[in-house]
Design a protein around this motif. Structure first.
Motif, PDB file in Angstrom:
ATOM      1  N   ASN A 363       0.833  -1.200   0.000  1.00 31.67           N
ATOM      2  CA  ASN A 363       0.000   0.000   0.000  1.00 31.67           C
ATOM      3  C   ASN A 363       0.866   1.247   0.000  1.00 31.67           C
ATOM      4  OD1 ASN A 363      -2.117  -1.760   0.250  1.00 31.67           O
ATOM      5  ND2 ASN A 363      -2.253  -1.583   2.463  1.00 31.67           N
ATOM      6  N   GLU A 541      -5.036  -3.106   0.524  1.00 34.01           N
ATOM      7  CA  GLU A 541      -5.671  -1.794   0.503  1.00 34.01           C
ATOM      8  C   GLU A 541      -4.877  -0.807  -0.333  1.00 34.01           C
ATOM      9  OE1 GLU A 541      -7.292   1.641   3.620  1.00 34.01           O
ATOM     10  OE2 GLU A 541      -6.237  -0.145   4.343  1.00 34.01           O
ATOM     11  N   CYS A 542      -5.552  -0.140  -1.256  1.00 34.03           N
ATOM     12  CA  CYS A 542      -4.967   0.955  -2.022  1.00 34.03           C
ATOM     13  C   CYS A 542      -6.082   1.668  -2.761  1.00 34.03           C
ATOM     14  CB  CYS A 542      -3.892   0.470  -3.003  1.00 34.03           C
ATOM     15  SG  CYS A 542      -4.490  -0.638  -4.280  1.00 34.03           S
ATOM     16  N   ARG A 546      -4.560   3.024  -8.231  1.00 35.33           N
ATOM     17  CA  ARG A 546      -3.360   2.208  -8.070  1.00 35.33           C
ATOM     18  C   ARG A 546      -3.673   0.722  -8.102  1.00 35.33           C
ATOM     19  NH1 ARG A 546      -0.180   5.217  -3.143  1.00 35.33           N
ATOM     20  NH2 ARG A 546      -0.465   7.358  -3.845  1.00 35.33           N
ATOM     21  N   CYS A 547      -4.939   0.396  -8.218  1.00 31.88           N
ATOM     22  CA  CYS A 547      -5.361  -1.006  -8.143  1.00 31.88           C
ATOM     23  C   CYS A 547      -5.393  -1.613  -9.536  1.00 31.88           C
ATOM     24  CB  CYS A 547      -6.725  -1.114  -7.473  1.00 31.88           C
ATOM     25  SG  CYS A 547      -7.381  -2.806  -7.454  1.00 31.88           S
ATOM     26  N   ILE A 551     -11.824  -2.825  -6.996  1.00 34.10           N
ATOM     27  CA  ILE A 551     -11.948  -2.216  -5.673  1.00 34.10           C
ATOM     28  C   ILE A 551     -13.280  -2.622  -5.047  1.00 34.10           C
ATOM     29  CG2 ILE A 551     -12.256  -0.029  -4.441  1.00 34.10           C
ATOM     30  CD1 ILE A 551      -9.405  -0.447  -5.064  1.00 34.10           C
ATOM     31  N   SER A 559     -11.444   0.728   0.319  1.00 33.35           N
ATOM     32  CA  SER A 559     -10.551   0.680  -0.845  1.00 33.35           C
ATOM     33  C   SER A 559      -9.713  -0.590  -0.810  1.00 33.35           C
ATOM     34  CB  SER A 559      -9.633   1.913  -0.872  1.00 33.35           C
ATOM     35  OG  SER A 559     -10.386   3.100  -0.856  1.00 33.35           O
ATOM     36  N   CYS A 561      -8.311  -3.652  -2.738  1.00 26.27           N
ATOM     37  CA  CYS A 561      -8.018  -4.050  -4.118  1.00 26.27           C
ATOM     38  C   CYS A 561      -7.931  -5.570  -4.198  1.00 26.27           C
ATOM     39  CB  CYS A 561      -6.716  -3.405  -4.587  1.00 26.27           C
ATOM     40  SG  CYS A 561      -6.199  -3.933  -6.227  1.00 26.27           S
ATOM     41  N   CYS A 565      -1.881  -4.018  -5.997  1.00 21.61           N
ATOM     42  CA  CYS A 565      -1.717  -2.579  -5.820  1.00 21.61           C
ATOM     43  C   CYS A 565      -0.369  -2.150  -6.384  1.00 21.61           C
ATOM     44  CB  CYS A 565      -1.797  -2.200  -4.332  1.00 21.61           C
ATOM     45  SG  CYS A 565      -3.447  -2.343  -3.636  1.00 21.61           S
ATOM     46  N   TYR A 592       2.666   3.108 -10.440  1.00 15.30           N
ATOM     47  CA  TYR A 592       1.552   3.840 -11.034  1.00 15.30           C
ATOM     48  C   TYR A 592       2.010   5.183 -11.601  1.00 15.30           C
ATOM     49  CZ  TYR A 592       1.643   6.486  -6.662  1.00 15.30           C
ATOM     50  OH  TYR A 592       2.028   7.264  -5.604  1.00 15.30           O
TER      51      TYR A 592
END
Length: 724
Positions: A363, A541-542, A546-547, A551, A559, A561, A565, A592
Motif C-alpha cells: 500500500n 488496501e490501495c 493504483r489497483c 476495488i 478501498s 483491491c 496494488c 503507477y
C-alpha cells in the motif's frame, strides 16, 4: 575491395562487442539470482541465516511466493515476541536485551514489503527513542522591519517575556531558565538551553501595527559551525494569536546503551515513515551525517523526501554490476563482507525487477489520498505542518491541518502508540513523545460528545454501535434515527439492501451493526454494506487508481483491491526519469507513476552524432573505392560493316525489270481411295511404281501478311541482282 571488406568487418566487430557486453551483464544478474535461490530451497536453509541475511534475501526474492513464505516464517522464528512488542537481534533473540534497532528496523521493512503486520516492531522501536542533545537550537521571531513587538512564551508552569525593536533585534528577556539572547552583542535569536529540549512551547506576539509575525526554528551542530539548518517547525500568525511549537530532536538507541545508534535511527526512520511523525528524527540524521558517510545516508534521506540528497545520490549511482559492489562497503564495516547478504542486498537495491517471479505490491499513498486533513500547497499555512514523506506535484509540499493542543494528562487520557478497542482518541491532546496519541476509555467519558457520539431518545434508534460511559448513559457511536423503518421500504428509510455475503457497518467507526426489518427485506442496512471479510483476507488496501484489479469495500476499508496494488516510484527504489533523460533499462511497470526508472539507470540522452559521422565515412570510403578502383571506362561500339564479300558496291545496269508473269493454277488432284483391311493383309507387297505428279496442277494460295509479302518481293529482287 579490401578496404570495403575491412570497414564492414570493423562495423560487425563493434556491434558484436556491444551486444556481448550487454548480454554479459544480463547473465551476471541472472546468475546472481540463480545462485541465491539455490542456497535457500527449504526452511532449514533459511533458519541457518542470520537476521540481515534473512531480511535481504526475503526482500530480493519477494516476487516469489514460495520464498516469501519460507523467509517470513524464518524471520518470525528469530524474533523475541511479547503481547505488546516484537524485536530482533543479530541472531535469534531470546530476550529484549539481545534486540538491536538495526535488525528490528530491517525486519519491519521486510514485513511491510510482503504485507505482514509489523505494528509490534513499531511499538518497540518508538520505545527506544530518546532526546538528542548534542545540537544547538535557535528560535527566530520575525516581524516586519520598522515595527515593535512584545512577546510572551509559555512552557510547563513558567513564562518568559521579551521585546523586538524596529531593527528586529531582541531585548528585555525576563526569564532565562530556557532561553538566552544570541548573540549577546546584537541578539536576533533566542538560544534554547539543552535542559529544555523536548518541551512544547506556546508563543504570542503583539505587533505595534497589528501585523503578522513568524516563528522559525534553526539548528546547527555547535556554535562555531557555519552550516545552519531550518526545521520544519515554522509557523506564522496574526498579532496576538498563539503559536505552538516543539523543540528537540530524537534518535534511537539499543537496550542498555546510552549512545544513539545512527545506522539504526537512519533505517528506522525510513521504516516508520508511514506510521509516525519522523520529522523529529531528521535533525539528528542531518547533523551527524558527515560522521556516518559509510552508511550512505544520502540514499535514506532522499527516500525520506529531502530533495537535495537525491541530487547527491544520483552522482553516486552506477549501472555496472561489478562497480555496484562498491556500494556495499557500509554492510562490511563491522562484521566483514558476506556473500549471501551482499548479493541479496545488491539485487534488491539495483535489480528488483529482474526477480524470477511476479512482484508483490504494497500500500502506498500520496498526500491528498492520506485524508481530509492533508492537501498539496505551495507552502503550508500557520495552522498546518509540512509532511515530507507524502508525495505532491512538483513545486508543492504536503500540508496537514492541526489544531490547538492541550496535554494528554490534562485531558484525562493516557499516551499510547495505538489506542485499545475500548478506548477513543482525544483529538486535541498532545503527548510528550510526539509519536504517541492520547487515549481514553469510553467508560471514563463524561459525555457522548467527547468522541462525537449521540444520546438517542426513547423513540429513536441508534444506527451504529452503542457504548456506556461513566454516568451510565448509553451513547450511539453512529447516529440516531426517529424513522419507523418497519412501516417503510429500505430505500424509503434511507438504507441499502445487503447481499448474503455482506454485513452492515457504521461508516464512521467501521464497527458491524445489525440489520433492520423493513417492508421489503430483513437485511436493510442504514449504514454501509460491505463484504464480510477483512481486506487482508481477499486483497490489499490501495486507491482505485493504483489497483490493478477490482476495488471492493470490506469491514476495515472502502478501498480493498482484489488484485495487485501498484507502487510509487520511490518504493520501487526508482526515480522519475522524464525526457530528455532516458532510462537505460525498461521502465518499472509495477509503479503507477509514469517514467519510473530504477535508481542508477536514468541518464542524460547521449548524442548519436558519431553514428551518422561513422556512416558518412563508410559511405564516402565506398564511393571512392568504387570510383577509382572498380569503375572501368566504357568502349564505344564500332559501326556495323558488312562482310568482305559484300563490301563491293552493287551496280545495276541494263533494262528495267519487267513485271512478273502470273503462275498458272494447278489442276485439282484426284481423291485417294479409303484404306481397307486388305491394305494391311499379309500378302506380298507389289513392286513400287513411281507415279509422276500431274502437270499444271494449281497450288492453293495461303493468305500472307503484308510484311511477309513485302519481304518476299525484296528477296526476289536481290536474287536477280546477284545473278547478273
Amino acid at each position: 575491395m579490401k578496404k570495403r571488406v575491412f570497414m564492414l568487418g570493423f562495423t560487425l566487430l563493434m556491434l558484436s562487442f556491444l551486444i556481448s557486453f550487454c548480454y554479459a551483464q544480463e547473465q551476471e544478474v541472472e546468475k546472481a539470482y540463480s545462485w541465491l535461490t539455490s542456497q535457500l530451497w527449504n526452511l532449514q536453509k533459511w533458519q541457518e541465516l542470520n537476521t540481515k541475511q534473512n531480511v535481504f534475501a526475503l526482500l530480493a526474492l519477494k516476487c516469489n511466493k514460495t520464498y516469501v513464505d519460507l523467509g517470513n516464517v524464518s524471520l518470525h522464528n528469530k524474533a523475541f515476541i511479547t503481547s505488546n512488542f516484537m524485536c530482533l537481534g543479530k541472531e535469534m533473540a531470546n530476550s529484549e536485551m539481545e534486540c538491536k534497532v538495526v535488525e528490528s528496523s530491517l525486519a519491519k521493512i521486510a514485513f511491510d514489503e510482503i504485507n505482514t503486520k509489523s505494528g509490534k516492531i513499531s511499538n518497540w522501536l518508538l520505545n527506544q527513542s530518546t532526546i538528542f542533545k548534542d545540537i544547538i537550537w535557535l528560535l527566530e521571531v520575525d516581524t516586519a522591519r520598522g515595527k515593535n513587538a512584545s512577546c510572551v512564551i509559555l512552557y510547563d508552569s513558567s513564562i518568559a517575556w521579551f521585546s523586538i525593536n524596529e531593527s528586529k533585534a531582541l531585548y528585555n528577556l525576563t526569564n532565562n531558565e530556557c532561553f538566552e539572547l544570541y548573540p549577546a552583542s546584537l541578539p536576533y535569536w533566542l538560544r534554547i538551553k539543552k535542559e529544555c529540549y523536548g518541551k512544547n512551547f506556546k508563543i504570542k506576539c503583539v505587533v505595534s501595527d497589528g501585523s503578522e509575525y513568524r516563528v522559525t526554528l534553526h539548528y546547527k551542530k555547535n556554535l562555531e559551525d557555519e552550516n545552519w539548518y531550518t526545521s520544519r517547525e515554522s509557523r506564522q500568525a496574526s498579532s496576538a494569536e498563539w503559536i505552538e511549537f516543539f523543540v528537540g530532536a530524537y534518535c534511537l538507541k539499543n537496550p542498555n546503551q546510552e549512545e544513539c545508534d545512527y545506522e539504526g535511527t537512519l533505517i528506522a526512520t525510513y521504516a516508520l515513515r508511514n506510521e509516525a511523525d519522523i520529522n523529529r528524527f531528521i535533525p539528528y540524521l542531518v547533523i551527524e551525517k558527515e560522521n556516518n558517510e559509510k552508511y550512505l545516508p544520502e540514499a535514506f534521506l532522499c527516500l525520506l523526501g529531502i530533495e537535495r540528497y537525491c541530487n547527491e545520490l544520483e552522482q553516486l549511482t552506477t549501472t555496472n554490476f561489478k562497480e555496484v559492489n562498491s556500494y556495499r562497503y557500509w554492510l562490511c564495516s563491522e562484521a566483514g563482507c558476506d556473500k549471501l547478504r551482499d548479493t541479496a542486498f545488491l539485487l534488491y537495491s539495483f535489480w528488483p525487477n529482474r526477480c524470477p517471479g511476479i512482484a508483490l505490491a504494497i500500500n502506498v499513498t500520496n498526500c491528498e489520498e492520506a485524508g481530509i486533513d492533508y492537501s498539496c500547497k505551495a507552502s503550508c499555512d500557520v495552522n498546518e505542518i509540512e509532511v515530507p514523506n507524502l508525495r505532491c506535484p512538483s513545486g508543492m509540499v504536503c500540508c496537514k491541518l492541526v489544531s490547538a493542543l492541550t496535554s494528554c494528562e490534562a485531558a484525562g487520557g493516557t499516551c499510547k502508540f495505538i489506542c485499545d478497542e475500548d478506548e477513543f482518541r482525544i483529538e486535541n491532546a498532545s503527548c510528550e513523545n510526539v509519536m504517541y496519541e492520547c487515549c481514553k476509555p469510553y467508560s471514563e467519558a463524561t459525555s457522548c460528545s467527547e468522541f462525537n457520539g449521540e444520546e438517542c431518545s426513547e423513540n429513536e434508534t441508534c444506527l451504529g454501535e452503542t457504548v456506556t460511559i461513566a454516568n451510565g448513559i448509553v451513547c450511539c457511536k453512529g447516529s440516531c434515527s426517529s424513522a419507523n423503518v418497519s412501516q417503510q421500504t429500505c430505500q424509503e428509510a434511507g438504507g441499502n439492501i445487503c447481499n448474503p455475503d455482506q454485513v452492515c457497518i457504521n461508516p464512521s467507526t467501521r464497527s458491524i451493526v445489525g440489520f433492520f426489518t423493513t417492508q421489503d427485506t430483513e437485511r436493510c442496512c442504514l449504514g454501509l454494506c460491505v463484504k464480510n471479510n477483512y481486506c487482508s483476507e481477499i486483497g490489499e488496501e490501495c486507491e482505485s487508481d493504483r489497483c490493478d484489479g477490482t476495488i471492493v469495500a470490506t469491514i476495515d476499508t472502502d478501498s480493498c483491491c482484489v488484485g495487485t496494488c501498484l507502487k510509487s516510484c520511490s518504493e520501487l527504489n526508482g526515480i522519475i526519469c522524464e525526457p530528455p533523460k532516458v532510462c537505460k533499462v525498461s521502465y518499472l511497470e509495477e509503479s503507477y507513476e509514469s517514467y519510473c526508472c530504477p535508481i542508477g539507470q536514468c541518464v542524460e540522452k547521449k548524442s548519436k552524432a558519431w553514428v551518422f559521422i561513422l556512416l558518412l565515412i563508410i559511405a564516402l570510403a565506398g564511393f571512392f573505392i568504387y570510383f577509382f578502383k572498380l569503375r572501368k571506362p566504357k568502349t564505344k561500339p564500332k559501326p556495323f560493316s558488312p562482310p568482305p564479300t559484300l563490301r563491293r558496291p552493287l551496280v545495276i545496269t541494263g533494262k528495267p525489270l519487267s513485271p512478273l508473269k502470273p503462275v498458272k493454277p494447278m489442276k485439282p488432284l484426284k481423291p485417294l481411295k479409303p484404306l481397307t483391311s486388305e491394305s494391311f493383309s499379309s500378302k506380298p507387297k507389289p513392286a513400287e511404281t513411281k507415279i509422276k505428279p500431274p502437270e499444271n496442277v494449281p497450288v492453293p494460295k495461303t493468305r500472307k501478311s503484308e510484311a511477309e509479302a513485302e519481304l518476299e518481293k525484296t528477296l526476289k529482287k536481290l536474287r536477280k541482282l546477284t545473278k547478273k
